[in-house]
Design a protein around this motif. Structure first.
Motif, mmCIF file in Angstrom:
data_model
loop_
_atom_site.group_PDB
_atom_site.id
_atom_site.type_symbol
_atom_site.label_atom_id
_atom_site.label_comp_id
_atom_site.label_asym_id
_atom_site.label_seq_id
_atom_site.Cartn_x
_atom_site.Cartn_y
_atom_site.Cartn_z
ATOM 1 N N VAL A 1 -2.740 -2.582 -0.251
ATOM 2 C CA VAL A 1 -3.905 -1.418 0.285
ATOM 3 C C VAL A 1 -2.789 -0.227 0.542
ATOM 4 N N PRO B 1 -6.824 6.337 1.064
ATOM 5 C CA PRO B 1 -7.246 7.336 0.178
ATOM 6 C C PRO B 1 -6.324 8.574 0.252
ATOM 7 N N VAL C 1 -1.896 6.629 -7.809
ATOM 8 C CA VAL C 1 -2.388 5.306 -7.786
ATOM 9 C C VAL C 1 -1.566 4.320 -8.881
ATOM 10 N N LEU D 1 -11.504 -1.677 4.387
ATOM 11 C CA LEU D 1 -12.003 -1.428 3.098
ATOM 12 C C LEU D 1 -13.560 -1.086 3.061
ATOM 13 N N GLY E 1 -14.021 2.371 3.668
ATOM 14 C CA GLY E 1 -13.465 3.230 3.021
ATOM 15 C C GLY E 1 -12.234 3.860 3.681
ATOM 16 N N LYS F 1 -8.072 1.490 0.413
ATOM 17 C CA LYS F 1 -8.468 0.993 -1.090
ATOM 18 C C LYS F 1 -7.469 -0.247 -1.524
ATOM 19 N N LEU G 1 -5.159 -2.339 -4.168
ATOM 20 C CA LEU G 1 -4.365 -1.718 -5.379
ATOM 21 C C LEU G 1 -3.964 -2.943 -6.238
ATOM 22 N N ASP H 1 -14.531 -4.495 -5.948
ATOM 23 C CA ASP H 1 -15.483 -3.371 -5.418
ATOM 24 C C ASP H 1 -14.766 -2.244 -4.593
ATOM 25 N N TYR H 2 -13.495 -2.550 -4.316
ATOM 26 C CA TYR H 2 -12.761 -1.726 -3.144
ATOM 27 C C TYR H 2 -11.695 -1.239 -3.687
ATOM 28 N N ALA H 3 -11.477 -1.523 -5.187
ATOM 29 C CA ALA H 3 -10.303 -0.890 -5.670
ATOM 30 C C ALA H 3 -10.136 0.583 -6.056
ATOM 31 N N ALA H 4 -8.963 1.156 -5.715
ATOM 32 C CA ALA H 4 -8.941 2.462 -5.890
ATOM 33 C C ALA H 4 -9.053 2.927 -7.381
#
Length: 319
Positions: free
Chosen positions: A169, A172, A180, A254, A257, A260, A262, A314-317
């Motif tokens: 993680v 942002p 990224v 996550l 927000g 993120k 990785l 759903d929470y990936a950068a």
């Protein structure tokens, strides 16, 4: 034969076998030897088979009697268990339970469960030690322990709580500054936050390749090394770099927000697990049993402990 007569007759039969005579059975049951003999004869008449051969000195089971004895003992044990369960439910369970857990898991999941446990069992007192060391149940006087990691086989009973999947993680803000990573090789260009275990070992990160092989990312050039897992999460939230943390620690961040995920699908989540352990005992004390079952039920309702790996995408950068 009525059910009450049947039960008396079965008891007479079992105790006659146990004691070796009608007289011994009568002494155990508080009735006369003649009453025991009459009960057994009535049972044989009701069943239509001879259960035992009698002489003036001995009793011997017939083949049918031996088979019936096995079933009768199972039935009587079931009756005794039913009485014990009911008595236990009506009695107030009390006493002292001593539990060992890690600081983070204890704070986040054990403490929130305790009010409900003590509301259900007001006479129960609980002592919780927040300690990551490996304990000796007998020497240290513990009833239960919650432990996470690679759980080795032991003489302890291990009740599974959840998988402790790991993920990478970053905040942002950090990713906006540094980019990224889209492959493990690119991690060498990033600021990495490592975890050092109590024994001094620095945890490496592992990645799965398409051909089934694995890549290991050492953390020798980590810009920050921490020992507490919750501190790694906080450092990542503060934008200090990329950290490998437990999904259960990262889950609320996550969702909000603040972090993120990785390299989802490439990063190996590991094979760690959380278990509730206690010594093997033929009879577990009611105070320990109710604590075990209540905690396991409580943990089963915590969404953060049971996040499917597929949900992390759903929470990936975005790369």
């Amino acid at each position: 034969m009525e059910i009450s007569q049947r039960v008396r007759a079965i008891l007479s039969f079992v105790e006659a076998v146990n004691g070796g005579s009608f007289a011994a059975a009568g002494r155990t049951l508080g009735i006369s030897a003649a009453a025991v003999s009459k009960n057994v004869a009535g049972l044989e008449q009701a069943l239509g088979v001879r259960l035992m051969n009698r002489t003036t000195r001995t009793l011997s089971l017939t083949e049918e009697g031996a088979l019936f004895l096995t079933q009768a003992r199972v039935a009587l044990e079931a009756l005794n268990s039913a009485v014990d369960v009911l008595a236990e439910q009506r009695a107030e369970i009390g006493g002292h339970v001593r539990l060992s857990t890690s600081a983070a898991f204890g704070r986040d999941y054990v403490l929130p469960a305790l009010p409900g446990l003590q509301q259900r069992h007001p006479a129960l007192s609980v002592e919780v030690d927040f300690d990551d060391r490996v304990i000796d149940f007998v020497r240290d006087g513990y009833d239960l322990a919650l432990r996470g990691g690679h759980i080795a086989d032991s003489a302890l009973v291990s009740r599974p709580v959840c998988r402790l999947n790991m993920l990478l993680v970053a905040a942002p803000e950090y990713l906006a500054r540094s980019g990224v990573p889209d492959s493990p090789m690119q991690l060498a260009q990033h600021r990495l936050i490592g975890r050092r275990f109590l024994g001094g070992r620095l945890a490496a990160w592992h990645f799965s390749c398409h051909d089934g092989s694995q890549i290991t990312q050492p953390l020798d050039h980590a810009v920050l090394t921490l020992s507490a897992p919750e501190a790694l999460v906080q450092a990542a939230v503060l934008g200090m770099g990329i950290a490998q943390v437990g999904v259960h620690h990262a889950w609320p961040y996550l969702q909000s927000g603040q972090l993120k995920a990785l390299l989802v699908g490439q990063h190996d989540p590991g094979s760690y697990q959380m278990v509730l352990q206690y010594p093997h005992r033929a009879l577990m004390a009611p105070r320990v049993r109710v604590t075990v079952e209540y905690l396991l039920t409580s943990f089963a309702t915590q969404p953060a402990l049971h996040v499917p790996l597929a949900a992390l995408a759903d929470y990936a950068a975005p790369v």
